[in-house]
Design a protein around this motif. Structure first.
Motif, short mmCIF file in Angstrom:
data_model
loop_
_atom_site.label_atom_id
_atom_site.label_comp_id
_atom_site.label_asym_id
_atom_site.label_seq_id
_atom_site.Cartn_x
_atom_site.Cartn_y
_atom_site.Cartn_z
N GLY A 1 0.81 -1.21 0.00
CA GLY A 1 0.00 0.00 0.00
C GLY A 1 0.84 1.25 0.00
N LEU A 2 2.10 1.09 0.38
CA LEU A 2 3.01 2.24 0.39
C LEU A 2 4.26 1.97 -0.47
CD1 LEU A 2 2.92 3.26 4.19
CD2 LEU A 2 1.65 4.28 2.30
N GLU A 3 4.12 1.11 -1.46
CA GLU A 3 5.26 0.74 -2.28
C GLU A 3 5.92 1.96 -2.94
OE1 GLU A 3 2.64 -2.93 -2.15
OE2 GLU A 3 2.36 -0.76 -2.43
N THR B 1 3.32 -27.77 6.18
CA THR B 1 3.39 -27.73 4.72
C THR B 1 2.84 -26.38 4.27
OG1 THR B 1 3.06 -30.12 4.56
CG2 THR B 1 2.63 -28.82 2.58
N PHE B 2 3.67 -25.56 3.66
CA PHE B 2 3.28 -24.20 3.28
C PHE B 2 2.81 -24.21 1.82
CE2 PHE B 2 6.41 -23.81 6.66
CZ PHE B 2 5.75 -22.98 7.55
N CYS B 3 1.53 -24.50 1.63
CA CYS B 3 1.01 -24.63 0.28
C CYS B 3 -0.03 -23.57 -0.08
CB CYS B 3 0.40 -26.01 0.08
SG CYS B 3 -0.91 -26.38 1.25
N LYS B 4 -0.38 -22.70 0.86
CA LYS B 4 -1.41 -21.70 0.58
C LYS B 4 -0.86 -20.55 -0.26
CE LYS B 4 -4.47 -22.40 4.53
NZ LYS B 4 -5.08 -21.79 5.74
N ASN B 5 0.24 -19.99 0.18
CA ASN B 5 0.78 -18.81 -0.48
C ASN B 5 2.23 -18.65 -0.04
OD1 ASN B 5 1.04 -16.45 -1.90
ND2 ASN B 5 -0.66 -15.39 -0.90
N ASN B 6 2.99 -17.88 -0.78
CA ASN B 6 4.36 -17.60 -0.36
C ASN B 6 4.66 -16.10 -0.39
OD1 ASN B 6 4.45 -17.28 -3.14
ND2 ASN B 6 6.54 -18.08 -3.30
N ILE B 7 3.60 -15.29 -0.36
CA ILE B 7 3.73 -13.83 -0.35
C ILE B 7 3.41 -13.32 1.05
CG2 ILE B 7 2.99 -11.65 -1.39
CD1 ILE B 7 4.35 -13.56 -3.33
N ILE B 8 4.41 -12.73 1.71
CA ILE B 8 4.24 -12.23 3.08
C ILE B 8 4.20 -10.70 3.05
CG2 ILE B 8 5.21 -12.18 5.40
CD1 ILE B 8 6.63 -14.80 4.79
N PRO B 9 3.06 -10.11 3.38
CA PRO B 9 2.94 -8.64 3.34
C PRO B 9 3.55 -7.98 4.59
CG PRO B 9 0.85 -9.60 4.01
CD PRO B 9 1.79 -10.76 3.72
N HIS B 10 4.85 -8.07 4.70
CA HIS B 10 5.54 -7.53 5.88
C HIS B 10 7.00 -7.27 5.50
CE1 HIS B 10 6.00 -6.55 10.04
NE2 HIS B 10 4.90 -7.17 10.41
N THR B 11 7.72 -6.63 6.45
CA THR B 11 9.15 -6.37 6.22
C THR B 11 10.03 -7.45 6.85
OG1 THR B 11 9.22 -4.99 8.21
CG2 THR B 11 8.82 -3.87 6.12
N HIS C 1 -10.77 -1.44 10.99
CA HIS C 1 -10.85 -0.57 9.84
C HIS C 1 -9.54 0.18 9.59
CE1 HIS C 1 -15.12 -1.40 9.62
NE2 HIS C 1 -15.26 -1.03 10.88
N ILE C 2 -8.52 -0.08 10.42
CA ILE C 2 -7.22 0.55 10.22
C ILE C 2 -6.52 -0.15 9.05
CG2 ILE C 2 -4.95 0.98 11.25
CD1 ILE C 2 -6.28 1.06 13.97
N PRO C 3 -5.96 0.61 8.10
CA PRO C 3 -5.29 0.00 6.94
C PRO C 3 -4.16 -0.93 7.37
CG PRO C 3 -5.60 2.36 6.60
CD PRO C 3 -5.98 2.08 8.03
N PRO C 4 -3.93 -2.02 6.63
CA PRO C 4 -2.88 -2.98 7.01
C PRO C 4 -1.49 -2.35 7.14
CG PRO C 4 -4.30 -3.91 5.32
CD PRO C 4 -4.71 -2.48 5.47
N LEU D 1 3.45 0.06 12.73
CA LEU D 1 3.48 -0.05 14.20
C LEU D 1 4.37 -1.20 14.64
CD1 LEU D 1 -0.29 0.57 15.10
CD2 LEU D 1 1.64 2.07 15.64
N ALA D 2 4.30 -2.32 13.93
CA ALA D 2 5.15 -3.47 14.26
C ALA D 2 6.62 -3.11 14.12
CB ALA D 2 4.80 -4.65 13.37
N ASN D 3 6.94 -2.32 13.10
CA ASN D 3 8.33 -1.90 12.91
C ASN D 3 8.78 -0.89 13.96
OD1 ASN D 3 9.75 -2.97 10.31
ND2 ASN D 3 7.64 -2.67 9.71
#
Length: 318
Positions: free
Chosen positions: A21-23, A169-179, A269-272, A278-280
């Motif tokens: 969202g902030l790329e 087994t990680f078969c759902k997705n391999n895209i992690i929206p985080h740093t 309702h806070i954007p991801p 905040l985590a960073n």
């Protein structure tokens, strides 16, 4: 690259997106990240150097502060270089093993810092409530044992997470929206039942960080009780002043984490990207500000910093 299981495909490489969202603003966001990391490295390294090289600072409080500075360096180094690689080079690819290694150091160092803050509260309790027995109780041998216990606790609690993640087994997705990688953030991409991961993660949080907060609170209740029963106003002021730096660091360490937890629980309702920022902040703020707080509020450290900088400047002039 993928490896095949009997029933499904398990990802062995993941892609960290940084702050979705902030790329477009990643380059600007990298500036405070980089500055914070440089300040954290320089500030904590200088603090460790001063404490190690100054015999008068080999007391319990400063040795615990040295442990905290070391943990700050590890915490910042576990996350910021990865984030800067994403912001500057779009290098978000990370293997499963590296991802697990990263989250191991993040979680274990966070627990270590919490334990060190608890021990520092105990240190202030002994110094104020039993000043004549302070050096007798907190000997160098005991401080060493406490330090080893803190790190054994943190690593011992997080090691099982490695095996809990390795079984998935990680078969759902391999895209992690985080740093950076974190336990449940990675586990949720598994096709397996992750209730064990969730409950173990919750039990680790409750038996370490939450327990530490409760014990720190109890320590300061006892400390304040002792302070307000001191006959001299000057003595009360001096006692409160010795706790000032530690209280600031406690608020700085636990405050953003509590706010982040509340935001995740009630801020649907806070954007991801706000949650990721905040985590960073939880990771970046303590390593950057801890040495500054102690440098400002501790006269002995101030004097040694001035001495080190002045001596270097004088040598350069000569």
């Amino acid at each position: 690259m993928v490896t095949t299981n009997h029933t499904s495909v398990s990802h062995t490489v993941f892609q960290l997106l940084g702050i979705p969202g902030l790329e477009e603003h990643h380059m600007w966001i990298s500036v405070p990240f980089f500055i914070s990391y440089v300040i954290a490295l320089l500030g904590n390294s200088l603090l460790i150097f001063i404490i190690f090289t100054t015999p008068s600072l080999h007391g319990p409080m400063y040795l615990f502060l040295c442990m905290l500075a070391g943990a700050d360096v590890v915490l910042a180094t576990s996350t910021v270089p990865q984030a800067l690689g994403i912001f500057w080079l779009h290098a978000g690819e990370i293997s499963l093993d590296c991802c697990i290694t990263q989250l191991f150091f993040i979680h274990s160092t966070f627990i270590s810092e919490s334990g060190i803050l608890l021990v520092m509260a105990f240190d202030r309790y002994i110094a104020i409530c039993y000043p004549l027995r302070y050096t007798i109780i907190l000997t160098h041998a005991l401080i060493g044992k406490i330090g080893v216990s803190i790190f054994l606790r943190s690593y011992g609690m997080i090691v099982p997470i490695i095996f809990l993640l390795k079984r998935l087994t990680f078969c759902k997705n391999n895209i992690i929206p985080h740093t950076y990688c974190e336990h449940i953030g990675l586990a949720k991409y598994a096709c397996n039942d992750i209730r064990v991961n969730i409950w173990y993660g919750f039990s680790v949080l409750m038996s370490t960080v939450v327990l530490d907060v409760v014990l720190i609170f109890v320590s300061y209740v006892l400390i304040l009780h002792a302070i307000f029963h001191m006959p001299s106003r000057d003595a009360r002021h001096k006692a409160l002043n010795t706790c000032g730096s530690h209280i600031c660091i406690i608020i700085l360490f636990y405050g953003p984490g509590i706010f982040t937890t509340l935001a995740q629980r009630f801020g649907r309702h806070i954007p991801p990207y706000i949650h990721i920022l905040l985590a960073n902040i939880c990771i970046l703020a303590p390593p950057m500000l801890n040495p500054i707080i102690y440098g400002i509020k501790t006269k002995q450290i101030q004097e040694q910093v001035v001495c080190v900088l002045f001596t270097k400047k004088k040598k350069n002039l000569v």
